[in-house]
Design a protein around this motif. Structure first.
Motif, short mmCIF file in Angstrom:
data_model
loop_
_atom_site.label_atom_id
_atom_site.label_comp_id
_atom_site.label_asym_id
_atom_site.label_seq_id
_atom_site.Cartn_x
_atom_site.Cartn_y
_atom_site.Cartn_z
N VAL A 34 0.85 -1.19 0.00
CA VAL A 34 0.00 0.00 0.00
C VAL A 34 0.89 1.24 0.00
CG1 VAL A 34 -1.77 1.28 1.25
CG2 VAL A 34 -1.86 -1.21 1.17
N LEU A 35 0.63 2.12 -0.96
CA LEU A 35 1.37 3.37 -1.09
C LEU A 35 0.47 4.54 -0.73
CD1 LEU A 35 2.84 2.63 -4.62
CD2 LEU A 35 3.94 2.18 -2.42
N LYS A 36 1.04 5.55 -0.13
CA LYS A 36 0.29 6.77 0.14
C LYS A 36 0.59 7.75 -0.99
CE LYS A 36 0.00 6.50 5.12
NZ LYS A 36 -1.44 6.42 5.22
N ILE A 37 -0.46 8.18 -1.69
CA ILE A 37 -0.28 9.15 -2.77
C ILE A 37 -1.23 10.32 -2.57
CG2 ILE A 37 0.47 7.39 -4.42
CD1 ILE A 37 -2.28 7.74 -5.75
N ARG A 38 -0.86 11.43 -3.14
CA ARG A 38 -1.69 12.62 -3.04
C ARG A 38 -2.52 12.73 -4.32
NH1 ARG A 38 -0.78 16.83 0.33
NH2 ARG A 38 1.35 16.11 0.57
N VAL A 39 -3.85 12.80 -4.16
CA VAL A 39 -4.78 12.95 -5.27
C VAL A 39 -5.68 14.13 -4.94
CG1 VAL A 39 -6.63 11.88 -6.61
CG2 VAL A 39 -4.74 10.48 -5.76
N ASP A 40 -5.63 15.16 -5.76
CA ASP A 40 -6.47 16.35 -5.54
C ASP A 40 -6.32 16.89 -4.11
OD1 ASP A 40 -7.42 16.14 -8.15
OD2 ASP A 40 -9.05 14.80 -7.52
N ARG A 41 -5.08 17.04 -3.68
CA ARG A 41 -4.73 17.59 -2.36
C ARG A 41 -5.14 16.71 -1.18
NH1 ARG A 41 -5.68 24.07 -2.76
NH2 ARG A 41 -4.85 24.31 -4.86
N VAL A 42 -5.51 15.47 -1.45
CA VAL A 42 -5.88 14.54 -0.38
C VAL A 42 -4.96 13.33 -0.48
CG1 VAL A 42 -7.72 13.06 0.51
CG2 VAL A 42 -8.28 15.28 -0.48
N VAL A 43 -4.40 12.92 0.65
CA VAL A 43 -3.53 11.73 0.67
C VAL A 43 -4.41 10.49 0.79
CG1 VAL A 43 -1.71 10.52 1.91
CG2 VAL A 43 -1.61 13.01 1.68
N LYS A 44 -4.22 9.55 -0.14
CA LYS A 44 -5.00 8.32 -0.15
C LYS A 44 -4.07 7.11 -0.20
CE LYS A 44 -9.09 10.23 -2.27
NZ LYS A 44 -10.19 10.02 -3.19
N ASN A 45 -4.57 5.98 0.26
CA ASN A 45 -3.84 4.72 0.17
C ASN A 45 -4.22 4.04 -1.13
OD1 ASN A 45 -2.68 4.97 2.74
ND2 ASN A 45 -4.52 4.20 3.69
N VAL A 46 -3.20 3.63 -1.90
CA VAL A 46 -3.42 2.95 -3.17
C VAL A 46 -2.56 1.69 -3.17
CG1 VAL A 46 -3.15 3.11 -5.67
CG2 VAL A 46 -3.91 5.10 -4.37
N ALA A 47 -3.14 0.58 -3.62
CA ALA A 47 -2.40 -0.68 -3.67
C ALA A 47 -1.59 -0.79 -4.95
CB ALA A 47 -3.36 -1.85 -3.56
#
Length: 62
Positions: free
Chosen positions: A20-33
């Motif tokens: 699981v990686l933490k990425i920033r999408v539209d100024r929000v940090v989300k967890n993406v596999a």
């Protein structure tokens, strides 16, 4: 490139895992596999078969 190389006809052993990686999408940090598939050839050689990024919806880590 490794992504365009021909694959073996048979992989007697295949492992698939994800991290699981933490990425920033539209100024929000989300967890993406990030999914990784590893195959073992008949000669015992390890090969990465593929790497895929899951969609950007929140991943449940708990």
């Amino acid at each position: 490139m490794w992504q365009s190389r021909p694959l073996e006809a048979i992989y007697p052993i295949i492992f698939m895992d994800a991290t699981v990686l933490k990425i920033r999408v539209d100024r929000v940090v989300k967890n993406v596999a990030a999914y990784i598939m590893l195959g073992i050839t008949l000669e015992g050689k390890k090969e990465i078969i593929g790497i895929w990024i899951g969609d950007k919806r929140e991943v449940n880590t708990g």
